[in-house]
Design a protein around this motif. Sequence first.
Motif, PDB file in Angstrom:
ATOM      1  N   HIS A  86       0.834  -1.215   0.000  1.00  0.00           N
ATOM      2  CA  HIS A  86       0.000   0.000   0.000  1.00  0.00           C
ATOM      3  C   HIS A  86       0.864   1.259   0.000  1.00  0.00           C
ATOM      4  O   HIS A  86       0.631   2.201  -0.770  1.00  0.00           O
ATOM      5  N   HIS A  87       1.874   1.269   0.826  1.00  0.00           N
ATOM      6  CA  HIS A  87       2.733   2.446   0.953  1.00  0.00           C
ATOM      7  C   HIS A  87       3.585   2.671  -0.289  1.00  0.00           C
ATOM      8  O   HIS A  87       3.826   3.814  -0.696  1.00  0.00           O
ATOM      9  N   LEU A  88       4.056   1.592  -0.914  1.00  0.00           N
ATOM     10  CA  LEU A  88       4.841   1.742  -2.147  1.00  0.00           C
ATOM     11  C   LEU A  88       3.974   2.284  -3.287  1.00  0.00           C
ATOM     12  O   LEU A  88       4.424   3.127  -4.074  1.00  0.00           O
ATOM     13  N   LEU A  89       2.760   1.815  -3.381  1.00  0.00           N
ATOM     14  CA  LEU A  89       1.836   2.349  -4.397  1.00  0.00           C
ATOM     15  C   LEU A  89       1.582   3.836  -4.177  1.00  0.00           C
ATOM     16  O   LEU A  89       1.548   4.633  -5.121  1.00  0.00           O
ATOM     17  N   TYR A  90       1.425   4.199  -2.905  1.00  0.00           N
ATOM     18  CA  TYR A  90       1.237   5.615  -2.561  1.00  0.00           C
ATOM     19  C   TYR A  90       2.442   6.438  -3.038  1.00  0.00           C
ATOM     20  O   TYR A  90       2.287   7.492  -3.655  1.00  0.00           O
ATOM     21  N   ALA A  91       3.637   5.954  -2.761  1.00  0.00           N
ATOM     22  CA  ALA A  91       4.856   6.681  -3.151  1.00  0.00           C
ATOM     23  C   ALA A  91       4.998   6.764  -4.663  1.00  0.00           C
ATOM     24  O   ALA A  91       5.476   7.772  -5.207  1.00  0.00           O
ATOM     25  N   MET A  92       4.558   5.737  -5.372  1.00  0.00           N
ATOM     26  CA  MET A  92       4.624   5.757  -6.842  1.00  0.00           C
ATOM     27  C   MET A  92       3.759   6.857  -7.439  1.00  0.00           C
ATOM     28  O   MET A  92       4.001   7.310  -8.558  1.00  0.00           O
ATOM     29  N   GLY A  93       2.792   7.299  -6.670  1.00  0.00           N
ATOM     30  CA  GLY A  93       1.923   8.369  -7.157  1.00  0.00           C
ATOM     31  C   GLY A  93       2.451   9.771  -6.909  1.00  0.00           C
ATOM     32  O   GLY A  93       1.806  10.759  -7.243  1.00  0.00           O
ATOM     33  N   ASN A  94       3.639   9.882  -6.346  1.00  0.00           N
ATOM     34  CA  ASN A  94       4.228  11.195  -6.034  1.00  0.00           C
ATOM     35  C   ASN A  94       4.877  11.792  -7.285  1.00  0.00           C
ATOM     36  O   ASN A  94       6.071  11.605  -7.555  1.00  0.00           O
ATOM     37  N   GLN A  95       4.113  12.538  -8.042  1.00  0.00           N
ATOM     38  CA  GLN A  95       4.631  13.111  -9.284  1.00  0.00           C
ATOM     39  C   GLN A  95       5.511  14.338  -9.066  1.00  0.00           C
ATOM     40  O   GLN A  95       6.030  14.910 -10.023  1.00  0.00           O
ATOM     41  N   ASN A  96       5.703  14.701  -7.819  1.00  0.00           N
ATOM     42  CA  ASN A  96       6.606  15.815  -7.513  1.00  0.00           C
ATOM     43  C   ASN A  96       8.061  15.371  -7.411  1.00  0.00           C
ATOM     44  O   ASN A  96       8.955  16.213  -7.306  1.00  0.00           O
ATOM     45  N   HIS A  97       8.292  14.060  -7.414  1.00  0.00           N
ATOM     46  CA  HIS A  97       9.666  13.587  -7.246  1.00  0.00           C
ATOM     47  C   HIS A  97       9.855  12.284  -8.016  1.00  0.00           C
ATOM     48  O   HIS A  97       9.418  11.214  -7.600  1.00  0.00           O
ATOM     49  N   ALA A  98      10.551  12.380  -9.134  1.00  0.00           N
ATOM     50  CA  ALA A  98      10.699  11.239 -10.042  1.00  0.00           C
ATOM     51  C   ALA A  98      11.454  10.082  -9.402  1.00  0.00           C
ATOM     52  O   ALA A  98      11.111   8.915  -9.608  1.00  0.00           O
ATOM     53  N   ASP A  99      12.490  10.394  -8.601  1.00  0.00           N
ATOM     54  CA  ASP A  99      13.275   9.308  -8.023  1.00  0.00           C
ATOM     55  C   ASP A  99      12.464   8.500  -7.015  1.00  0.00           C
ATOM     56  O   ASP A  99      12.656   7.285  -6.892  1.00  0.00           O
ATOM     57  N   THR A 100      11.544   9.161  -6.314  1.00  0.00           N
ATOM     58  CA  THR A 100      10.655   8.431  -5.415  1.00  0.00           C
ATOM     59  C   THR A 100       9.813   7.438  -6.201  1.00  0.00           C
ATOM     60  O   THR A 100       9.678   6.268  -5.823  1.00  0.00           O
ATOM     61  N   GLN A 101       9.259   7.906  -7.314  1.00  0.00           N
ATOM     62  CA  GLN A 101       8.432   7.018  -8.146  1.00  0.00           C
ATOM     63  C   GLN A 101       9.258   5.835  -8.670  1.00  0.00           C
ATOM     64  O   GLN A 101       8.807   4.695  -8.656  1.00  0.00           O
ATOM     65  N   ARG A 102      10.483   6.122  -9.103  1.00  0.00           N
ATOM     66  CA  ARG A 102      11.340   5.077  -9.667  1.00  0.00           C
ATOM     67  C   ARG A 102      11.724   4.041  -8.609  1.00  0.00           C
ATOM     68  O   ARG A 102      11.629   2.838  -8.836  1.00  0.00           O
ATOM     69  N   GLN A 103      12.170   4.530  -7.444  1.00  0.00           N
ATOM     70  CA  GLN A 103      12.593   3.599  -6.385  1.00  0.00           C
ATOM     71  C   GLN A 103      11.419   2.782  -5.851  1.00  0.00           C
ATOM     72  O   GLN A 103      11.566   1.583  -5.562  1.00  0.00           O
ATOM     73  N   ALA A 104      10.256   3.429  -5.714  1.00  0.00           N
ATOM     74  CA  ALA A 104       9.071   2.711  -5.221  1.00  0.00           C
ATOM     75  C   ALA A 104       8.636   1.648  -6.235  1.00  0.00           C
ATOM     76  O   ALA A 104       8.247   0.531  -5.859  1.00  0.00           O
ATOM     77  N   SER A 105       8.715   1.966  -7.522  1.00  0.00           N
ATOM     78  CA  SER A 105       8.362   0.998  -8.567  1.00  0.00           C
ATOM     79  C   SER A 105       9.276  -0.216  -8.531  1.00  0.00           C
ATOM     80  O   SER A 105       8.824  -1.366  -8.625  1.00  0.00           O
ATOM     81  N   LEU A 106      10.569   0.024  -8.400  1.00  0.00           N
ATOM     82  CA  LEU A 106      11.534  -1.077  -8.368  1.00  0.00           C
ATOM     83  C   LEU A 106      11.321  -1.962  -7.144  1.00  0.00           C
ATOM     84  O   LEU A 106      11.449  -3.190  -7.214  1.00  0.00           O
ATOM     85  N   ALA A 107      11.010  -1.326  -6.009  1.00  0.00           N
ATOM     86  CA  ALA A 107      10.754  -2.103  -4.785  1.00  0.00           C
ATOM     87  C   ALA A 107       9.483  -2.928  -4.935  1.00  0.00           C
ATOM     88  O   ALA A 107       9.446  -4.122  -4.584  1.00  0.00           O
ATOM     89  N   LEU A 108       8.447  -2.296  -5.469  1.00  0.00           N
ATOM     90  CA  LEU A 108       7.175  -3.008  -5.635  1.00  0.00           C
ATOM     91  C   LEU A 108       7.316  -4.165  -6.626  1.00  0.00           C
ATOM     92  O   LEU A 108       6.707  -5.224  -6.442  1.00  0.00           O
ATOM     93  N   GLU A 109       8.135  -3.966  -7.654  1.00  0.00           N
ATOM     94  CA  GLU A 109       8.336  -5.026  -8.647  1.00  0.00           C
ATOM     95  C   GLU A 109       8.826  -6.312  -7.981  1.00  0.00           C
ATOM     96  O   GLU A 109       8.416  -7.421  -8.353  1.00  0.00           O
ATOM     97  N   HIS A 110       9.706  -6.179  -7.007  1.00  0.00           N
ATOM     98  CA  HIS A 110      10.201  -7.372  -6.300  1.00  0.00           C
ATOM     99  C   HIS A 110       9.057  -8.138  -5.655  1.00  0.00           C
ATOM    100  O   HIS A 110       8.971  -9.375  -5.781  1.00  0.00           O
ATOM    101  N   PHE A 111       8.177  -7.421  -4.963  1.00  0.00           N
ATOM    102  CA  PHE A 111       7.073  -8.088  -4.267  1.00  0.00           C
ATOM    103  C   PHE A 111       6.082  -8.695  -5.261  1.00  0.00           C
ATOM    104  O   PHE A 111       5.558  -9.797  -5.037  1.00  0.00           O
ATOM    105  N   VAL A 112       5.821  -7.993  -6.350  1.00  0.00           N
ATOM    106  CA  VAL A 112       4.873  -8.484  -7.350  1.00  0.00           C
ATOM    107  C   VAL A 112       5.386  -9.759  -8.014  1.00  0.00           C
ATOM    108  O   VAL A 112       4.632 -10.723  -8.216  1.00  0.00           O
ATOM    109  N   ARG A 113       6.667  -9.783  -8.333  1.00  0.00           N
ATOM    110  CA  ARG A 113       7.229 -10.951  -9.027  1.00  0.00           C
ATOM    111  C   ARG A 113       7.506 -12.118  -8.063  1.00  0.00           C
ATOM    112  O   ARG A 113       7.707 -13.245  -8.507  1.00  0.00           O
ATOM    113  N   THR A 114       7.494 -11.831  -6.772  1.00  0.00           N
ATOM    114  CA  THR A 114       7.784 -12.884  -5.788  1.00  0.00           C
ATOM    115  C   THR A 114       6.515 -13.518  -5.222  1.00  0.00           C
ATOM    116  O   THR A 114       6.472 -14.712  -4.941  1.00  0.00           O
ATOM    117  N   TYR A 115       5.463 -12.726  -5.078  1.00  0.00           N
ATOM    118  CA  TYR A 115       4.244 -13.194  -4.411  1.00  0.00           C
ATOM    119  C   TYR A 115       3.036 -13.043  -5.345  1.00  0.00           C
ATOM    120  O   TYR A 115       2.634 -11.908  -5.662  1.00  0.00           O
TER     121      TYR A 115
END
Length: 408
Positions: A325-354
């Motif tokens: 939930h929190h990573l999805l929230y951070a991915m929606g932060n269009q004020n900071h591209a690196d936040t979106q990028r890092q949150a996406s990469l972190a979420l990708e791990h969980f999505v591909r694992t579970y």
Amino acid sequence: MSTSKEQAAISEVMAFLREWDQGNKTVRSRMLTEFLKQHQGKTCPELELEFAQVASLFLARLTAWMRLTYMFGTCLGLQLKAVGVFLSASSNHRYLVEFLEVGGVLTLMEILGQSKTKEEDKAEALHLLQIVSNAGRRYKELICESYGVRAIAECLATLQNETTQETAQGLLESLAHGNPKYQNQVYKGLIALLPCTSPKTQQLVLYTLRIVQDIVKVSYPSIVEPLLNSLRSLHLEVQYEALELIIQLKDYEVRPALLKGLVALLKPVKEGVQKYKILEDPEMMKMTESLPLFVQQAAAAKAIRMLAQGSEELSSELLHLRVVHHLLYAMGNQNHADTQRQASLALEHFVRTYPLVEEHVGRAMGKTLFQLFMSNAEMLYMKMDEIQADILHSNKVNVAEALENQKS
């Protein structure tokens, strides 16, 4: 009976000591300058030969003068360097003991504690303390018993010269090695320095904490908040050391608090944001006071990815903290591209694992956005529109609840 050569050497030394005893500040300054030129780098036997086996008489006079005058800064730099000739001499144990017996360590502490003392003189005092510390455990204990950790830590926090800061850092690290009685005191002193605003100090403190952490083999809850706050730093070297320490602390008692804190940082609170001078620059008007929080948010997402990729157990703990939930929230932060990028990469791990996470995330994102995410999570932020960002920002995903339902 002494030979005539020995008698001449003794007479010469006695004349030298008489000149010292009768000399004023100018005379003694000249004598110290000459002493440094002639005797820098000499061994203990060589010094004894030069001073007809009574070099200790000069060391005693030198330290006595320093103790009487250090508060006024009278030739302090020369005095410290001259003492250093004795303490750094090979086979120096005799000189070291004599220096300590007349309160040498306490004098050095007082020199460090004086606001009027020049920075270069404090650097020299730190160098002498390093020599004392290197002599062994009981000397390290003596420094710590003389409130050395606090005095050295204050130097690290307040001095401006990077070389001097590194000397202070090296001394604190030295005091933690082979000093079981006071190693925890060093560890706590370093934690107290974490809120320091100097990037160089923060970097050195975090680096030293990583070393000392493995020595003390315990962690204190007080480390969590200032460590997480250091992720706000705009300096990459500070970010690197902080992330490395966070990874290291996964094996210690503070792990639950650390994981909980990292997840919470993905939804930052704006109250009490520290303003950085760079943000007041007219040329930087596009930046907001939220920048440090967004930098911290991105760093938290990166730390979560690093932790989750390294351990299935940690991944499971993070899922129960509603990290998705929190990573999805951070991915929606269009004020900071690196936040979106890092949150996406972190979420990708969980999505591909579970598979369960994949199901919930796919439903929350919608088919189009989820396909883009699965094809290139790192660049997703460049293809996301405002509506999609709002959807992520307001997501209600609760994988933790779904996991509990699976168990029951």
